[in-house]
Design an enzyme around this catalytic site. Sequence first.
Site, PDB file in Angstrom:
ATOM      1  N   ARG A   1       0.863  -1.269  -0.069  1.00  0.00           N
ATOM      2  CA  ARG A   1       0.032   0.036  -0.030  1.00  0.00           C
ATOM      3  C   ARG A   1       0.761   1.456   0.220  1.00  0.00           C
ATOM      4  NH1 ARG A   1      -4.418  -0.968   4.548  1.00  0.00           N
ATOM      5  NH2 ARG A   1      -2.292  -1.706   5.472  1.00  0.00           N
TER       6      ARG A   1
ATOM      7  N   LYS B   1      -7.597 -18.346   5.396  1.00  0.00           N
ATOM      8  CA  LYS B   1      -8.473 -18.223   6.375  1.00  0.00           C
ATOM      9  C   LYS B   1      -8.423 -17.102   7.114  1.00  0.00           C
ATOM     10  CE  LYS B   1      -8.362 -20.721  10.468  1.00  0.00           C
ATOM     11  NZ  LYS B   1      -7.564 -19.883  11.479  1.00  0.00           N
TER      12      LYS B   1
ATOM     13  N   HIS C   1      -4.473 -24.626   5.791  1.00  0.00           N
ATOM     14  CA  HIS C   1      -3.198 -25.200   5.864  1.00  0.00           C
ATOM     15  C   HIS C   1      -3.074 -26.728   6.258  1.00  0.00           C
ATOM     16  CE1 HIS C   1      -2.506 -23.888   9.985  1.00  0.00           C
ATOM     17  NE2 HIS C   1      -1.811 -24.947  10.111  1.00  0.00           N
TER      18      HIS C   1
ATOM     19  N   LYS D   1      -0.443 -30.762   5.013  1.00  0.00           N
ATOM     20  CA  LYS D   1      -0.034 -31.596   6.064  1.00  0.00           C
ATOM     21  C   LYS D   1       0.061 -33.151   5.346  1.00  0.00           C
ATOM     22  CE  LYS D   1      -1.104 -29.196  10.182  1.00  0.00           C
ATOM     23  NZ  LYS D   1       0.108 -28.637  11.301  1.00  0.00           N
TER      24      LYS D   1
ATOM     25  N   GLU E   1      -2.904 -27.360  21.706  1.00  0.00           N
ATOM     26  CA  GLU E   1      -1.668 -26.626  21.536  1.00  0.00           C
ATOM     27  C   GLU E   1      -0.890 -26.261  22.768  1.00  0.00           C
ATOM     28  OE1 GLU E   1      -1.772 -23.848  17.922  1.00  0.00           O
ATOM     29  OE2 GLU E   1      -3.706 -23.800  18.453  1.00  0.00           O
TER      30      GLU E   1
ATOM     31  N   HIS F   1      -9.908 -26.381  10.260  1.00  0.00           N
ATOM     32  CA  HIS F   1      -9.084 -27.350  10.584  1.00  0.00           C
ATOM     33  C   HIS F   1      -9.760 -28.719  11.164  1.00  0.00           C
ATOM     34  CE1 HIS F   1      -6.220 -24.133   9.684  1.00  0.00           C
ATOM     35  NE2 HIS F   1      -6.170 -23.791  11.096  1.00  0.00           N
TER      36      HIS F   1
ATOM     37  N   LYS G   1      -5.642 -23.870  23.596  1.00  0.00           N
ATOM     38  CA  LYS G   1      -4.376 -23.206  23.557  1.00  0.00           C
ATOM     39  C   LYS G   1      -3.865 -23.465  25.063  1.00  0.00           C
ATOM     40  CE  LYS G   1      -4.530 -20.314  19.852  1.00  0.00           C
ATOM     41  NZ  LYS G   1      -3.564 -20.853  18.650  1.00  0.00           N
TER      42      LYS G   1
ATOM     43  N   LYS H   1       1.706 -30.391  22.807  1.00  0.00           N
ATOM     44  CA  LYS H   1       1.141 -30.406  21.528  1.00  0.00           C
ATOM     45  C   LYS H   1       0.812 -31.670  20.836  1.00  0.00           C
ATOM     46  CE  LYS H   1       2.016 -27.730  16.850  1.00  0.00           C
ATOM     47  NZ  LYS H   1       0.653 -27.310  16.898  1.00  0.00           N
TER      48      LYS H   1
HETATM   49  C1  BG6 Z   1      -4.204 -21.451  12.750  1.00  0.00           C
HETATM   50  C2  BG6 Z   1      -4.807 -20.693  14.009  1.00  0.00           C
HETATM   51  O1  BG6 Z   1      -4.892 -21.336  11.713  1.00  0.00           O
HETATM   52  O2  BG6 Z   1      -3.641 -22.850  13.025  1.00  0.00           O
HETATM   53  C3  BG6 Z   1      -3.764 -20.701  15.086  1.00  0.00           C
HETATM   54  O3  BG6 Z   1      -5.353 -19.476  13.719  1.00  0.00           O
HETATM   55  C4  BG6 Z   1      -3.389 -22.253  15.471  1.00  0.00           C
HETATM   56  O4  BG6 Z   1      -4.189 -20.084  16.374  1.00  0.00           O
HETATM   57  C5  BG6 Z   1      -2.752 -22.894  14.152  1.00  0.00           C
HETATM   58  O5  BG6 Z   1      -2.240 -21.946  16.414  1.00  0.00           O
HETATM   59  C6  BG6 Z   1      -2.377 -24.378  14.431  1.00  0.00           C
HETATM   60  O6  BG6 Z   1      -1.697 -24.687  13.263  1.00  0.00           O
HETATM   61  P1  BG6 Z   1      -0.629 -26.218  13.644  1.00  0.00           P
HETATM   62  O7  BG6 Z   1      -0.481 -26.471  12.136  1.00  0.00           O
HETATM   63  O8  BG6 Z   1       0.307 -25.843  14.275  1.00  0.00           O
HETATM   64  O9  BG6 Z   1      -1.544 -27.400  14.153  1.00  0.00           O
END
Ligand code: BG6
Length: 495
Positions: A46, A152, A182, A186, A220, A244, A344, A349
């Site tokens: 921008r 997203k 994303h 994976k 997480e 997800h 969270k 994890k």
């Molecule tokens: C993102 C979320 O889309 O995915 C995050 O906005 C989250 O809050 C992340 O931490 C988790 O991705 P992954 O690949 O680490 O499980």
Amino acid sequence: KKPDPCSIVIFGVTGDLAHRLVVPSLYNLAANDLLPDNFCIVGIARKAMSNEELTDSLTKGLHQFATRKVDDALARRLLACVTCIEADPKDPASFDAMREQLDRLEAARKTGGNRLFYLATPPDAFLPISKELGRTGMLTENGAWRRLVVEKPFGTDLASAEALNSELLKLVDEHQIYRIDHYLGKETVQNILVLRFANGMFEPIWNRNHIDHIQITVDEKLGVGHRGSFYDATGALRDMVPNHLFQLLSLVAMEPPAKFNAHAVRSEKAEVLAAIQTQSEEEALRNSVRGQYRAGKVGDTEIDDYRKTENVNPGSTTETYAALKLTIDNWRWAGVPFYLRTGKALGIKRTEIAIKFKQAPFAMFRDTPVERLSQNFLIISTEPTEGIALQFNTKVPGPAIDIDGVEMKFRYKDYFQAEPSTGYETLIYDCMIGDNILFQRADGVEAGWQAVQPFLDAWKKAGGKGLKVYEPGSEGPEEASELLERDGRNWRKLT
Ligand code: BG6
């Protein structure tokens, strides 16, 4: 196969996503010789920036976020083509100018006019940018392809997702839109279809006759950190579930597609999401648990009380943990609960789908206490280990029939030496070759929101009432265990 010649036009090129994921992924593609011979990177900012400044900044980002050792010569070759164009959707004339600049640039680079518009911007910019691209004719496919990549969050509820889809579809065809989730980048997630449909032994038992229930866990360790303003308006449910967790759910629960192509696969995925029973608000309250973390520690890391996080409302009732019980109204899954949880600041994890098979009749092994018998779980996990495990019972060596649970494990890393990657390489490559299979289609996105909408509505009405607190480093609020216990079930313990 190398993609067609093309340019990638990145909106939000000065931001985190472009530096952390997009350019390092392009670098990995270049290292594997998977970029087109005629290719150029155009960054849209921008505020004016010289090509050199942008190249320097992307080079720095590449060194910081690359997943492999950076070869300077290759990085220079890749980033030699970086051009910065100043454009702002608030200033339509800048898009007219951008169109001309792009045409000139692409003629020189011989990219044939094929363009990937990558919107690495905050979501409120998706539509204004797309409208300008549409108005200036840049989305029209005239011999050359034009594609739009969006990240997203895709909407914040059912109504906003429907509105965004309908506006975008006035500008482009569905086949031109690549909605990234994303999780579909994976390997283990992509492998779910291979596990189910390239093996003869699973499909016959993959149904209500043999499966007791399914658990999907995405835990997480990290807290919300610096994302307070985004997260407080979003919450765990919106952030993770319709996207997800539902990607995992749809792959594990969908019917076999007739063909392995984008149309067939995405149709079956959308179909199963649409079959998730819509709950009344009372049912939604009964079938869910939401929590918020307080101050504490995850391992050695101090975590602040969520409400004291920067840019979080001190009286916030936003959930940082969500657990849901869902059912799918179709012949395969009637009566099989799907328990989902995500949060969270938890102790570990962990990302897994655990499929619990029905217990065998115990008559023969009456003397073995039920607790000693392992539960028959098939576990598909991406964290902490990428792989698949099967839990079953076995005879303990010795004269007596003594039974104990064991686990058979397949770990990706034992078989395959995959190059470390950002997880975006396949996604970006697929955008370039025009394969939408790993991207969300409008109907799938809407079906996902449809299923979570009752929870959003019920929680909004309930406000702080019903929000549980939990300690960082724990497994989440205790009430999440009760959600299963009342059905005579338990969350799978890590072994
Ligand atoms: C993102 C979320 O889309 O995915 C995050 O906005 C989250 O809050 C992340 O931490 C988790 O991705 P992954 O690949 O680490 O499980």
